[in-house]
Design an enzyme around this catalytic site. Structure first.
Site, PDB file in Angstrom:
ATOM      1  N   ASP A 113       0.837  -1.203   0.000  1.00 56.32           N
ATOM      2  CA  ASP A 113       0.000   0.000   0.000  1.00 56.32           C
ATOM      3  C   ASP A 113       0.872   1.254   0.000  1.00 56.32           C
ATOM      4  OD1 ASP A 113       0.752  -0.805   2.644  1.00 56.32           O
ATOM      5  OD2 ASP A 113      -0.675   0.616   3.486  1.00 56.32           O
ATOM      6  N   ASP A 134       8.847   4.281  -0.787  1.00 55.81           N
ATOM      7  CA  ASP A 134       8.130   3.727   0.377  1.00 55.81           C
ATOM      8  C   ASP A 134       6.893   2.980  -0.079  1.00 55.81           C
ATOM      9  OD1 ASP A 134       7.106   3.146   2.848  1.00 55.81           O
ATOM     10  OD2 ASP A 134       6.598   5.192   3.362  1.00 55.81           O
ATOM     11  N   GLU A 176      -0.095  -0.948   5.888  1.00 53.83           N
ATOM     12  CA  GLU A 176       0.955  -0.454   6.767  1.00 53.83           C
ATOM     13  C   GLU A 176       0.794   1.043   6.963  1.00 53.83           C
ATOM     14  OE1 GLU A 176       4.819   1.021   8.259  1.00 53.83           O
ATOM     15  OE2 GLU A 176       3.806   1.615   6.429  1.00 53.83           O
ATOM     16  N   GLU A 177       0.380   1.738   5.913  1.00 52.05           N
ATOM     17  CA  GLU A 177       0.364   3.202   5.930  1.00 52.05           C
ATOM     18  C   GLU A 177      -0.857   3.771   6.654  1.00 52.05           C
ATOM     19  OE1 GLU A 177       2.815   4.818   5.212  1.00 52.05           O
ATOM     20  OE2 GLU A 177       3.915   3.996   3.522  1.00 52.05           O
ATOM     21  N   HIS A 210       6.370   9.909   1.072  1.00 58.74           N
ATOM     22  CA  HIS A 210       5.080  10.555   1.349  1.00 58.74           C
ATOM     23  C   HIS A 210       4.978  11.945   0.698  1.00 58.74           C
ATOM     24  CE1 HIS A 210       3.966   7.869   5.052  1.00 58.74           C
ATOM     25  NE2 HIS A 210       4.694   7.222   4.167  1.00 58.74           N
TER      26      HIS A 210
END
Ligand SMILES: [Zn+2]
Length: 377
Positions: free
Chosen positions: A69, A100, A134-135, A349
């Protein structure tokens, strides 16, 4: 190895898997691993997809952990290249998740594949633990897989998390632990009243002041070899009705501690309770433990990772436990030795997230050498 990693990373980036969506990423990985004799297990929970894939058997079990994700792209017009196009410009791969962590996830997958091809009869077990949560909430992802494995008595001894750990250059930092994180939601109770008649009320802002000073200046510990000292920050504070003639009836204080292995969550809770009692504050408090601290120290996996990074990047990495939490906190509950190593975290991000193509190739080589160090027959 490098081209193989880049091709897979581009395939994954082109799937807009905003957390907790997976958009077929794990199926792509699963199909590849199955062809090499990995056994696959799907562990979906809620709207989260989790894959647990294994090759070999017995001790030690080394798991590569990652997530498919990504965080939202924000204002897409701000991106120089479309965030799901996976374009390579000047040796940089651009796209949401490039750093990421679809890039390093691809490097983990390809390293495992190449190792299994070269060493079909390796000792022990290679596993991949891949989640699509995870995010965001991180409620149905790695934590649930870990619960499932623990209920079965299935161990993980070593775990490499492919999160982007590098700062200025690839290989300058390996994370060999993380601080714990715990939040207190505290309500100090008073008696609401008219500001002109304070003798008929009790102002919780006033009664809490000495306590808050003690709470925010208390020295929890001095840190230790691998950790910064524990720190407490008030994140939110609220009281009052908005009116200038009302003494508030309640004060809400939310504080968070990032804590090292010199204290425990119980020590923290007991100390805060002691302070509240000392200042005779009528209160309610609830605690939310996001993750206990964990530390791999200088064990076998840390040694293997440092050696591999030195071989590949010619840098001696600094061992570091700073930064936010990661899924490593859940896997640590299994008693596994955990390190986090991956590409530069400078653009994660952000708009125009990108990763150096050569760095991804080197990540793959580092992951491969870690397997060699721990599993070669
Ligand atoms: Zn990540």
């Amino acid at each position: 190895m490098k081209n193989n990693i880049i091709n897979l990373a581009q395939d994954l980036i082109r799937r807009p898997s905003i957390s907790p969506a997976d958009q077929g990423c794990q199926q792509v990985i699963a199909d590849r691993l199955q062809q090499l004799g990995f056994t696959l297990e799907w562990l979906p929970f809620g709207d989260t997809l989790n894959l647990w894939a294994k090759h070999g058997s017995g001790h030690p079990v080394i798991a590569f952990a990652g997530h498919t994700d990504v965080v939202p792209v924000g204002d897409e017009t701000q991106w120089t290249y479309p965030p799901f196009e996976a374009r390579i410009v000047d040796n940089m791969l651009y796209g949401r998740g490039a750093a990421d962590m679809k890039g390093s996830l691809s490097a983990l997958v390809v390293a495992a594949e190449e190792f299994v091809k070269a060493n079909p009869n390796h000792v022990g077990t290679i596993a991949l633990l891949i989640t699509s949560d995870e995010e965001a909430a991180a409620k149905d992802g790695t934590v649930k897989v870990v619960e499932t494995l623990m209920a079965r008595g299935e161990p993980i001894h070593y775990c490499v998390v492919g999160e982007p750990s590098s700062g200025k250059v690839l290989g300058d930092v390996i994370k060999n632990g993380r601080r714990g994180s715990i939040t207190g939601d505290l309500y100090i109770e008073g008696v609401q009243g008219h500001v002109a008649y304070p003798h008929l009320a009790e102002n919780p802002v006033h009664t809490a002041l000495n306590f808050l000073t003690e709470l925010t200046t208390y020295q929890w510990d001095n840190g230790n070899e691998f950790f910064l000292p524990t720190s407490l920050q008030i994140a939110n504070i609220k009281a009052g009705t908005g009116s200038n003639n009302v003494i508030p009836g309640e004060l809400y204080v939310q504080f968070n501690l990032r804590y090292c292995t010199s204290v425990t969550d119980d020590i923290i809770k007991n100390k805060v309770a002691e302070m509240l009692a000392k200042h005779q504050l009528k209160h309610r408090i609830s605690w939310n433990l996001s993750g206990k601290p964990f530390l791999a120290g200088n064990g076998q996996l840390v040694k293997a990772a440092v050696q591999a990074v030195e071989n590949v990047t010619k840098f001696t990495p600094r061992l570091d436990t700073s930064g936010g939490t990661s899924d490593g906190r859940f896997i640590a509950l299994m008693g596994a030795e955990i390190v986090e190593f991956g590409p530069l975290n400078a653009t994660i991000h952000k708009v125009n997230e990108c990763v150096n193509v050569d760095d991804l190739g080197k990540c793959g080589e580092v992951y491969y050498q870690i397997l060699e160090y721990l599993l070669k027959s």
